[in-house]
Design a protein around this motif. Structure first.
Motif, PDB file in Angstrom:
ATOM      1  N   LEU A  85       0.981  -1.133  -0.106  1.00 32.77           N
ATOM      2  CA  LEU A  85       0.019   0.011  -0.065  1.00 32.77           C
ATOM      3  C   LEU A  85       0.750   1.300   0.097  1.00 32.77           C
ATOM      4  CD1 LEU A  85      -2.865   1.148   0.041  1.00 32.77           C
ATOM      5  CD2 LEU A  85      -2.872   1.044   2.411  1.00 32.77           C
ATOM      6  N   PRO A  86       1.695   1.277   1.023  1.00 33.95           N
ATOM      7  CA  PRO A  86       2.601   2.673   0.983  1.00 33.95           C
ATOM      8  C   PRO A  86       3.345   2.763  -0.605  1.00 33.95           C
ATOM      9  CG  PRO A  86       3.023   1.324   2.998  1.00 33.95           C
ATOM     10  CD  PRO A  86       2.307   0.611   2.164  1.00 33.95           C
ATOM     11  N   ARG A  87       3.941   1.735  -0.940  1.00 33.32           N
ATOM     12  CA  ARG A  87       4.726   1.689  -2.301  1.00 33.32           C
ATOM     13  C   ARG A  87       3.556   2.136  -3.399  1.00 33.32           C
ATOM     14  NH1 ARG A  87       7.275  -4.100  -2.000  1.00 33.32           N
ATOM     15  NH2 ARG A  87       8.924  -3.511  -0.391  1.00 33.32           N
TER      16      ARG A  87
ATOM     17  N   THR B 149       3.975   5.844  -5.368  1.00 30.37           N
ATOM     18  CA  THR B 149       4.234   5.761  -6.769  1.00 30.37           C
ATOM     19  C   THR B 149       3.031   6.868  -7.527  1.00 30.37           C
ATOM     20  OG1 THR B 149       4.911   3.624  -7.088  1.00 30.37           O
ATOM     21  CG2 THR B 149       3.968   4.509  -8.873  1.00 30.37           C
ATOM     22  N   ASP B 150       2.038   6.807  -6.991  1.00 31.27           N
ATOM     23  CA  ASP B 150       0.773   7.623  -7.294  1.00 31.27           C
ATOM     24  C   ASP B 150       1.143   9.152  -7.341  1.00 31.27           C
ATOM     25  OD1 ASP B 150      -0.645   5.389  -8.330  1.00 31.27           O
ATOM     26  OD2 ASP B 150      -1.911   5.273  -6.761  1.00 31.27           O
ATOM     27  N   ILE B 151       1.504   9.337  -6.035  1.00 31.96           N
ATOM     28  CA  ILE B 151       1.823  10.932  -5.700  1.00 31.96           C
ATOM     29  C   ILE B 151       2.998  11.409  -6.431  1.00 31.96           C
ATOM     30  CG2 ILE B 151       0.155  10.849  -3.873  1.00 31.96           C
ATOM     31  CD1 ILE B 151       2.442  11.176  -1.987  1.00 31.96           C
TER      32      ILE B 151
ATOM     33  N   ARG C 221      -7.939   6.133  -2.135  1.00 38.41           N
ATOM     34  CA  ARG C 221      -9.468   5.375  -2.332  1.00 38.41           C
ATOM     35  C   ARG C 221      -9.406   4.287  -3.102  1.00 38.41           C
ATOM     36  NH1 ARG C 221     -13.602   8.063  -0.465  1.00 38.41           N
ATOM     37  NH2 ARG C 221     -13.683  10.086   0.125  1.00 38.41           N
ATOM     38  N   ARG C 222      -8.613   4.271  -4.147  1.00 33.25           N
ATOM     39  CA  ARG C 222      -8.347   3.390  -5.197  1.00 33.25           C
ATOM     40  C   ARG C 222      -7.859   2.033  -4.622  1.00 33.25           C
ATOM     41  NH1 ARG C 222      -4.301   2.483  -9.665  1.00 33.25           N
ATOM     42  NH2 ARG C 222      -3.396   4.290  -8.940  1.00 33.25           N
ATOM     43  N   HIS C 223      -6.697   2.240  -3.897  1.00 35.34           N
ATOM     44  CA  HIS C 223      -5.877   1.159  -3.361  1.00 35.34           C
ATOM     45  C   HIS C 223      -6.407   0.558  -2.076  1.00 35.34           C
ATOM     46  CE1 HIS C 223      -2.828   1.606  -6.537  1.00 35.34           C
ATOM     47  NE2 HIS C 223      -2.774   2.746  -6.249  1.00 35.34           N
TER      48      HIS C 223
END
Length: 157
Positions: free
Chosen positions: A29-31, A35-37, A127-129
Motif C-alpha cells: 500500500l505505501p509503495r 508511486t501515484d503521488i 481511495r483506489r488502493h
C-alpha cells in the motif's frame, strides 16, 4: 496479554492467511500510494506525510521527536526529511517555546500550498488502493479494531 501457551499455538489456516495478506498490504500500500503521488504530484509519500501532520497541528508546528513518531521514523530519519523540506522552503525549524531545548518543525505557507496541490492525488490513490475496497460499515469496524491493536501495541512497549 495472552499466556505463553496461547501465543505459541500455531495459527489456523484463516489466521495464517490473514497475517500473510496483512503483511503484503502493509508493504504494497505505501509503495502504491508513493508511486501515484510521485507520478501525479511530484511529491514522495515520505515528504507528503510530515506536511500532512504539520498542517493538522496547532500553529502548524510539531516538536521534531513527535513528528518522527507520527511518521513512524527515527529522529535522525525525520531530521533528514525535514532538511529536504527546508531546502524546498516548505518547512522551517524553530526552537520549542516550552523549554527552549528541542526543535519544532513548522509548516510554511509554501509548504501548505504544496500539500494542497498534492492532496487530490493522494485522495484518489488511497481511495483506489484501499478505501473503495470496503463498505462504510466495514470501515467503521476495521478502524475500531486497528485502533485497539495500535493502542495495545503501544502499551506493550
Amino acid at each position: 496479554m495472552p499466556s505463553d501457551q496461547q501465543s505459541s499455538k500455531p495459527l489456523d489456516p484463516s489466521e495464517e492467511a490473514f497475517v500473510r495478506e496483512l503483511s503484503r498490504v502493509m508493504l504494497a500500500l505505501p509503495r502504491a500510494v508513493d508511486t501515484d503521488i510521485v507520478r501525479g504530484a511530484g511529491l514522495p509519500l515520505s515528504e507528503y506525510t510530515p506536511l500532512m501532520h504539520l498542517s493538522e497541528a496547532p500553529g502548524k508546528a510539531i516538536r521534531m521527536s513527535e513528528l518522527a513518531a507520527a511518521c513512524n521514523l527515527s529522529l535522525s530519519g525525520m531530521t533528514r526529511v525535514v532538511t529536504r523540506l527546508e531546502k524546498q522552503g516548505w518547512v522551517e525549524r524553530a526552537k520549542c517555546a516550552q523549554d527552549g531545548r528541542g526543535w519544532n518543525a513548522v509548516l510554511t505557507d509554501a509548504g501548505l500550498a504544496r500539500l494542497e496541490q498534492a492532496w487530490p492525488v493522494f485522495l484518489v490513490s488511497v481511495r483506489r488502493h484501499l478505501v473503495d475496497h470496503f463498505r462504510r460499515q466495514d470501515l467503521t469496524q476495521l478502524t475500531a479494531i486497528l485502533q485497539h491493536v495500535a493502542t495495545s501495541e503501544g502499551e506493550a512497549r
